[in-house]
Write a protein that holds these residues in place. Structure first.
Motif, mmCIF file in Angstrom:
data_model
loop_
_atom_site.group_PDB
_atom_site.id
_atom_site.type_symbol
_atom_site.label_atom_id
_atom_site.label_comp_id
_atom_site.label_asym_id
_atom_site.label_seq_id
_atom_site.Cartn_x
_atom_site.Cartn_y
_atom_site.Cartn_z
ATOM 1 N N ARG A 5 0.895 -1.352 -0.041
ATOM 2 C CA ARG A 5 -0.060 -0.063 0.048
ATOM 3 C C ARG A 5 0.979 1.275 -0.073
ATOM 4 N N ASN A 6 2.038 1.447 0.695
ATOM 5 C CA ASN A 6 2.701 2.437 0.914
ATOM 6 C C ASN A 6 3.669 2.776 -0.662
ATOM 7 N N ASN A 7 4.025 1.444 -1.393
ATOM 8 C CA ASN A 7 4.461 1.641 -2.735
ATOM 9 C C ASN A 7 3.504 2.265 -3.525
ATOM 10 N N ARG A 8 2.233 1.699 -3.503
ATOM 11 C CA ARG A 8 1.213 2.380 -4.398
ATOM 12 C C ARG A 8 0.814 3.868 -4.052
ATOM 13 N N LEU A 9 0.851 4.215 -2.841
ATOM 14 C CA LEU A 9 0.660 5.580 -2.432
ATOM 15 C C LEU A 9 1.739 6.361 -2.811
ATOM 16 N N SER A 10 3.082 5.826 -2.872
ATOM 17 C CA SER A 10 4.263 6.678 -3.288
ATOM 18 C C SER A 10 4.106 6.879 -4.675
ATOM 19 N N GLY A 11 3.744 5.915 -5.577
ATOM 20 C CA GLY A 11 3.539 5.806 -7.136
ATOM 21 C C GLY A 11 2.612 6.969 -7.345
ATOM 22 N N GLU A 12 1.455 7.070 -6.770
ATOM 23 C CA GLU A 12 0.369 7.835 -6.874
ATOM 24 C C GLU A 12 0.587 9.321 -6.726
ATOM 25 N N MET A 13 1.406 9.382 -5.717
ATOM 26 C CA MET A 13 1.836 10.834 -5.230
ATOM 27 C C MET A 13 2.761 11.434 -6.235
ATOM 28 N N LYS A 14 3.739 10.551 -6.707
ATOM 29 C CA LYS A 14 4.725 10.836 -7.567
ATOM 30 C C LYS A 14 4.126 11.236 -8.821
ATOM 31 N N ARG A 15 3.169 10.837 -9.221
ATOM 32 C CA ARG A 15 2.297 10.957 -10.546
ATOM 33 C C ARG A 15 1.599 12.325 -10.399
ATOM 34 N N VAL A 16 0.849 12.464 -9.200
ATOM 35 C CA VAL A 16 0.142 13.604 -8.873
ATOM 36 C C VAL A 16 0.895 14.938 -8.730
ATOM 37 N N ARG A 78 -6.450 17.136 -2.259
ATOM 38 C CA ARG A 78 -7.636 17.387 -3.113
ATOM 39 C C ARG A 78 -7.709 16.058 -4.116
ATOM 40 N N ASN A 79 -6.381 15.961 -4.734
ATOM 41 C CA ASN A 79 -6.422 14.789 -5.759
ATOM 42 C C ASN A 79 -6.298 13.351 -5.267
ATOM 43 N N ILE A 80 -5.638 13.053 -4.110
ATOM 44 C CA ILE A 80 -5.835 11.728 -3.517
ATOM 45 C C ILE A 80 -6.308 11.743 -2.081
ATOM 46 N N LYS A 81 -7.476 10.940 -2.176
ATOM 47 C CA LYS A 81 -8.256 11.198 -0.903
ATOM 48 C C LYS A 81 -7.598 10.141 0.158
ATOM 49 N N MET A 82 -6.979 10.947 1.135
ATOM 50 C CA MET A 82 -6.198 10.541 2.258
ATOM 51 C C MET A 82 -6.674 11.282 3.453
ATOM 52 N N ARG A 83 -6.682 10.418 4.729
ATOM 53 C CA ARG A 83 -7.085 11.187 5.888
ATOM 54 C C ARG A 83 -5.867 12.130 6.211
ATOM 55 N N ILE A 84 -4.761 11.888 6.252
ATOM 56 C CA ILE A 84 -3.638 12.549 6.391
ATOM 57 C C ILE A 84 -2.823 12.895 5.254
ATOM 58 N N THR A 85 -2.619 14.184 4.741
ATOM 59 C CA THR A 85 -1.784 14.371 3.676
ATOM 60 C C THR A 85 -0.358 14.710 4.226
ATOM 61 N N PRO A 86 0.559 14.092 3.798
ATOM 62 C CA PRO A 86 1.979 14.136 4.236
ATOM 63 C C PRO A 86 2.650 15.407 4.186
ATOM 64 N N GLU A 87 3.690 15.848 4.979
ATOM 65 C CA GLU A 87 4.411 17.042 4.773
ATOM 66 C C GLU A 87 5.364 16.718 3.696
ATOM 67 N N LEU A 88 5.522 17.591 2.656
ATOM 68 C CA LEU A 88 6.413 17.370 1.576
ATOM 69 C C LEU A 88 7.817 17.752 1.831
ATOM 70 N N ILE A 89 8.697 17.046 1.482
ATOM 71 C CA ILE A 89 10.233 17.187 1.840
ATOM 72 C C ILE A 89 10.836 17.271 0.344
#
Length: 125
Positions: A5-16, A78-89
């Protein structure tokens, strides 16, 4: 959270994130030759390291992304439905430069070995 799940989320975040930077961030300091190479999200979803590769000087692009990180984070939420949106570094990804450097070292060794073989062949004749 599972690794898959973490890998899928990372990939989706990369695209978005790449889409947001390309289409919505209007900062002239961001290079056209910039790409998002990877995103690593922590297990607790509080932080996400965004690896950026830039051809040429990367400092202005990283500064621009730092100043736009609140906007980018909001758009990711807004683009990825998550309860917590990570802080970006944002981190400069220098793996391409390291790969080029390693390739040049390998080429030097190959050329050196080829030169030794040529010397040995001329001495034996």
């Amino acid at each position: 959270m599972s690794k898959n799940r973490n890998n899928r989320l990372s990939g989706e975040m990369k695209r978005v994130i790449a889409d947001i930077i390309r289409k919505e961030v209007k900062d002239p300091r961001i290079s056209d030759l910039m790409s998002v190479t990877d995103v690593n999200v922590t297990e607790d979803l509080k932080f996400a390291k965004v690896y950026i590769s830039v051809y040429g000087d990367s400092e202005p692009t990283l500064e621009a992304l730092q100043s736009a990180k609140g906007f980018i984070r909001r758009e990711v939420g807004r683009n990825i439905k998550m309860r917590i949106t990570p802080e970006l570094i944002f981190v400069k990804d220098d793996s391409i430069e390291k790969g080029i450097y390693m390739s040049s070292l390998i080429d030097k060794v190959i050329n050196k070995e080829a030169g030794k073989r040529d010397d040995n062949e001329t001495e034996s004749e």
